[in-house]
Write a protein that holds these residues in place. Structure first.
Motif, PDB file in Angstrom:
ATOM      1  N   LEU A 177       0.820  -1.201   0.000  1.00  0.00           N
ATOM      2  CA  LEU A 177       0.000   0.000   0.000  1.00  0.00           C
ATOM      3  C   LEU A 177       0.857   1.254   0.000  1.00  0.00           C
ATOM      4  CD1 LEU A 177      -3.006   1.091   0.450  1.00  0.00           C
ATOM      5  CD2 LEU A 177      -2.436   1.063   2.897  1.00  0.00           C
ATOM      6  N   GLU A 178       0.533   2.191  -0.877  1.00  0.00           N
ATOM      7  CA  GLU A 178       1.201   3.497  -0.910  1.00  0.00           C
ATOM      8  C   GLU A 178       0.307   4.526  -0.236  1.00  0.00           C
ATOM      9  OE1 GLU A 178       3.135   5.419  -4.639  1.00  0.00           O
ATOM     10  OE2 GLU A 178       1.120   6.278  -4.503  1.00  0.00           O
ATOM     11  N   ILE A 179       0.913   5.349   0.640  1.00  0.00           N
ATOM     12  CA  ILE A 179       0.181   6.450   1.286  1.00  0.00           C
ATOM     13  C   ILE A 179       0.992   7.726   1.107  1.00  0.00           C
ATOM     14  CG2 ILE A 179      -0.944   7.290   3.364  1.00  0.00           C
ATOM     15  CD1 ILE A 179      -0.901   4.499   4.493  1.00  0.00           C
ATOM     16  N   LYS A 180       0.334   8.795   0.635  1.00  0.00           N
ATOM     17  CA  LYS A 180       0.987  10.082   0.440  1.00  0.00           C
ATOM     18  C   LYS A 180       0.236  11.154   1.223  1.00  0.00           C
ATOM     19  CE  LYS A 180       2.841   9.345  -4.250  1.00  0.00           C
ATOM     20  NZ  LYS A 180       4.201   9.891  -4.097  1.00  0.00           N
ATOM     21  N   SER A 181       0.996  12.084   1.802  1.00  0.00           N
ATOM     22  CA  SER A 181       0.396  13.209   2.528  1.00  0.00           C
ATOM     23  C   SER A 181       0.840  14.528   1.914  1.00  0.00           C
ATOM     24  CB  SER A 181       0.809  13.177   4.008  1.00  0.00           C
ATOM     25  OG  SER A 181       2.200  13.470   4.135  1.00  0.00           O
ATOM     26  N   THR A 182      -0.020  15.524   1.966  1.00  0.00           N
ATOM     27  CA  THR A 182       0.362  16.889   1.583  1.00  0.00           C
ATOM     28  C   THR A 182       0.426  17.783   2.816  1.00  0.00           C
ATOM     29  OG1 THR A 182      -1.955  17.372   1.098  1.00  0.00           O
ATOM     30  CG2 THR A 182      -0.560  16.707  -0.747  1.00  0.00           C
ATOM     31  N   SER A 183      -0.203  17.343   3.907  1.00  0.00           N
ATOM     32  CA  SER A 183      -0.137  18.048   5.184  1.00  0.00           C
ATOM     33  C   SER A 183       0.034  17.017   6.282  1.00  0.00           C
ATOM     34  CB  SER A 183      -1.422  18.855   5.409  1.00  0.00           C
ATOM     35  OG  SER A 183      -2.552  18.008   5.415  1.00  0.00           O
ATOM     36  N   ALA A 184       0.411  17.464   7.471  1.00  0.00           N
ATOM     37  CA  ALA A 184       0.624  16.543   8.580  1.00  0.00           C
ATOM     38  C   ALA A 184      -0.688  15.837   8.919  1.00  0.00           C
ATOM     39  CB  ALA A 184       1.150  17.296   9.795  1.00  0.00           C
ATOM     40  N   GLN A 185      -0.625  14.504   9.039  1.00  0.00           N
ATOM     41  CA  GLN A 185      -1.826  13.721   9.284  1.00  0.00           C
ATOM     42  C   GLN A 185      -1.521  12.542  10.195  1.00  0.00           C
ATOM     43  OE1 GLN A 185      -4.869  14.391   8.167  1.00  0.00           O
ATOM     44  NE2 GLN A 185      -4.371  16.034   6.732  1.00  0.00           N
ATOM     45  N   LYS A 186      -2.501  12.180  11.014  1.00  0.00           N
ATOM     46  CA  LYS A 186      -2.405  10.955  11.810  1.00  0.00           C
ATOM     47  C   LYS A 186      -2.988   9.810  10.997  1.00  0.00           C
ATOM     48  CE  LYS A 186      -3.664   8.807  16.209  1.00  0.00           C
ATOM     49  NZ  LYS A 186      -4.345   8.967  17.523  1.00  0.00           N
ATOM     50  N   VAL A 187      -2.318   8.653  11.021  1.00  0.00           N
ATOM     51  CA  VAL A 187      -2.769   7.482  10.284  1.00  0.00           C
ATOM     52  C   VAL A 187      -3.031   6.353  11.282  1.00  0.00           C
ATOM     53  CG1 VAL A 187      -2.248   5.865   8.425  1.00  0.00           C
ATOM     54  CG2 VAL A 187      -1.314   8.185   8.347  1.00  0.00           C
ATOM     55  N   SER A 188      -4.223   5.788  11.210  1.00  0.00           N
ATOM     56  CA  SER A 188      -4.577   4.667  12.069  1.00  0.00           C
ATOM     57  C   SER A 188      -5.267   3.620  11.210  1.00  0.00           C
ATOM     58  CB  SER A 188      -5.510   5.130  13.199  1.00  0.00           C
ATOM     59  OG  SER A 188      -5.850   4.050  14.033  1.00  0.00           O
ATOM     60  N   ILE A 189      -4.503   2.638  10.758  1.00  0.00           N
ATOM     61  CA  ILE A 189      -5.042   1.644   9.827  1.00  0.00           C
ATOM     62  C   ILE A 189      -4.848   0.211  10.325  1.00  0.00           C
ATOM     63  CG2 ILE A 189      -4.735   3.102   7.783  1.00  0.00           C
ATOM     64  CD1 ILE A 189      -2.162   1.560   7.211  1.00  0.00           C
ATOM     65  N   GLY A 190      -4.456   0.067  11.579  1.00  0.00           N
ATOM     66  CA  GLY A 190      -4.160  -1.262  12.105  1.00  0.00           C
ATOM     67  C   GLY A 190      -5.306  -2.245  11.973  1.00  0.00           C
ATOM     68  N   SER A 191      -6.542  -1.748  12.097  1.00  0.00           N
ATOM     69  CA  SER A 191      -7.688  -2.654  12.039  1.00  0.00           C
ATOM     70  C   SER A 191      -7.853  -3.283  10.664  1.00  0.00           C
ATOM     71  CB  SER A 191      -8.971  -1.902  12.410  1.00  0.00           C
ATOM     72  OG  SER A 191      -9.217  -0.841  11.489  1.00  0.00           O
ATOM     73  N   GLU A 192      -7.235  -2.684   9.633  1.00  0.00           N
ATOM     74  CA  GLU A 192      -7.347  -3.196   8.267  1.00  0.00           C
ATOM     75  C   GLU A 192      -6.166  -4.082   7.870  1.00  0.00           C
ATOM     76  OE1 GLU A 192     -10.025  -2.822   6.725  1.00  0.00           O
ATOM     77  OE2 GLU A 192     -10.980  -1.129   7.733  1.00  0.00           O
ATOM     78  N   LEU A 193      -5.148  -4.147   8.715  1.00  0.00           N
ATOM     79  CA  LEU A 193      -3.964  -4.941   8.391  1.00  0.00           C
ATOM     80  C   LEU A 193      -4.074  -6.344   8.981  1.00  0.00           C
ATOM     81  CD1 LEU A 193      -1.151  -2.279   8.973  1.00  0.00           C
ATOM     82  CD2 LEU A 193      -2.364  -2.837   6.854  1.00  0.00           C
ATOM     83  N   TYR A 194      -3.252  -7.239   8.498  1.00  0.00           N
ATOM     84  CA  TYR A 194      -3.261  -8.615   8.973  1.00  0.00           C
ATOM     85  C   TYR A 194      -1.870  -9.210   8.809  1.00  0.00           C
ATOM     86  CZ  TYR A 194      -4.174  -8.953   3.933  1.00  0.00           C
ATOM     87  OH  TYR A 194      -4.123  -8.781   2.577  1.00  0.00           O
ATOM     88  N   GLY A 195      -1.590 -10.226   9.605  1.00  0.00           N
ATOM     89  CA  GLY A 195      -0.269 -10.844   9.543  1.00  0.00           C
ATOM     90  C   GLY A 195       0.805  -9.905  10.061  1.00  0.00           C
ATOM     91  N   GLU A 196       1.945  -9.904   9.374  1.00  0.00           N
ATOM     92  CA  GLU A 196       3.061  -9.023   9.729  1.00  0.00           C
ATOM     93  C   GLU A 196       3.016  -7.768   8.870  1.00  0.00           C
ATOM     94  OE1 GLU A 196       6.416 -12.243  11.131  1.00  0.00           O
ATOM     95  OE2 GLU A 196       6.376 -11.668   9.016  1.00  0.00           O
ATOM     96  N   ALA A 197       3.549  -6.667   9.403  1.00  0.00           N
ATOM     97  CA  ALA A 197       3.507  -5.398   8.664  1.00  0.00           C
ATOM     98  C   ALA A 197       4.833  -4.663   8.779  1.00  0.00           C
ATOM     99  CB  ALA A 197       2.376  -4.507   9.175  1.00  0.00           C
ATOM    100  N   GLY A 198       5.258  -4.079   7.660  1.00  0.00           N
ATOM    101  CA  GLY A 198       6.423  -3.213   7.622  1.00  0.00           C
ATOM    102  C   GLY A 198       6.046  -1.879   6.995  1.00  0.00           C
ATOM    103  N   LEU A 199       6.714  -0.814   7.417  1.00  0.00           N
ATOM    104  CA  LEU A 199       6.469   0.518   6.880  1.00  0.00           C
ATOM    105  C   LEU A 199       7.788   1.075   6.368  1.00  0.00           C
ATOM    106  CD1 LEU A 199       4.368   3.384   8.416  1.00  0.00           C
ATOM    107  CD2 LEU A 199       6.679   3.832   7.621  1.00  0.00           C
TER     108      LEU A 199
END
Length: 297
Positions: A177-199
């Motif tokens: 998944l690609e995520i882009k911001s143009t302004s400062a933002q909080k991201v909370s997507i843990g409920s949509e992820l599964y298994g192991e995750a890297g950023l």
């Protein structure tokens, strides 16, 4: 990013024409979900007499994902595929029992200055599909799910996330998944992820647990379900992972397998040049005496 388990810095590796930043495999973390290999290419500035030329070389037991930010690569393989990869597009090549491909600067760009910048990724196949027939899939940028939410732009390059699915034909539960911001933002997507995750942070910065992280860093979560972080303005990150495969994987050069026999058979087959060749190509990359992928520092 909350609940950080490991921070991996890019490590420089020379792959011939230019340096790359290696992220996976890492000594302390060989895989994230089914993702077993990630190189950050560039940004490499090539002059009018410098070109990317990776002659035919083989793969087994994996799918490759090539995703460019800038530049162009001409892909040719032993299935007869010949296609130019452009920024934002996805090349997904599944090796299975064996495939050979080359990667070169397209002919029309070989005498001009250019930039090459992107990610090259390997995704291990499930054990029962290690010997599947090789295949190739190309997705245009407009074919990939993309949307905006709460000041952020999302693009699902591969896999499934939040009820959306990329057209790329993956073989185990995963996401890229690609995520882009143009302004400062909080991201909370843990409920949509599964298994192991890297950023992975491509540009900009991310804050989590009172720390700030910047480009060329890969953050691996302890628990993907608790994935929360703050993105600074003009930041681009890639979140990837999925369900880990139950068996360990061996890597030798471009070969990935669950047992030594598959690796040794592939080595012998390449030395004998009995893989199906790439049409029109006569060069090939010799089998290395020692796999560079075994050096995980």
């Amino acid at each position: 990013m909350s609940n950080i388990n490991l921070i991996i810095e890019e490590r420089p590796r020379n792959i011939g024409n230019f340096m790359v930043g290696r992220l996976l495999p890492f000594q302390g973390k060989r895989m994230v979900g089914p993702f077993i290999f990630i190189d950050h290419m560039g940004p490499a500035r090539l002059s009018d007499h410098q070109n990317m030329d990776v002659p035919p070389h083989p793969h087994i037991g994996l799918s490759t994902l090539t995703y460019l930010f800038e530049g162009n690569i001409m892909h040719k393989d032993s299935l007869g595929t010949e296609i130019e990869i452009k920024p934002g597009q996805v090349n997904w090549m599944t090796a299975g029992s064996g495939i050979v491909h080359s990667e070169r600067t397209p002919e029309y760009l070989r005498h001009s200055e250019k930039i090459l910048h992107g990610l090259q990724i390997w995704v291990a196949l499930p054990k029962e599909l290690e010997e599947m027939e090789p295949s190739f899939f190309h997705a245009a940028e407009e074919d990939l799910p993309h949307w905006k939410s709460e000041g952020l732009s999302y693009k699902l390059v591969a896999g499934s996330f939040a009820g959306k699915e990329s057209p790329v034909p993956v073989y185990s539960p995963l996401y890229f998944l690609e995520i882009k911001s143009t302004s400062a933002q909080k991201v909370s997507i843990g409920s949509e992820l599964y298994g192991e995750a890297g950023l992975y942070i491509l540009e900009g910065s991310v804050e989590g647990e009172g720390n700030t992280f910047g480009p060329k860093q890969l953050l691996v979560a302890k628990n993907s379900q608790l994935c929360e972080f703050e993105m600074a303005e003009n930041t681009t990150v890639y979140i990837f992972g999925g369900e880990p495969l139950p068996e360990d994987r061996l890597i030798y050069w471009n070969f990935v397998a669950t047992d030594h026999e598959h690796i040794e058979n592939a080595k012998m087959k390449w030395q004998e040049q009995s893989f199906v060749p790439v049409p029109g190509e006569t060069e090939f990359v010799p089998l290395p005496q020692e796999s560079p992928n075994l050096k995980l520092k």
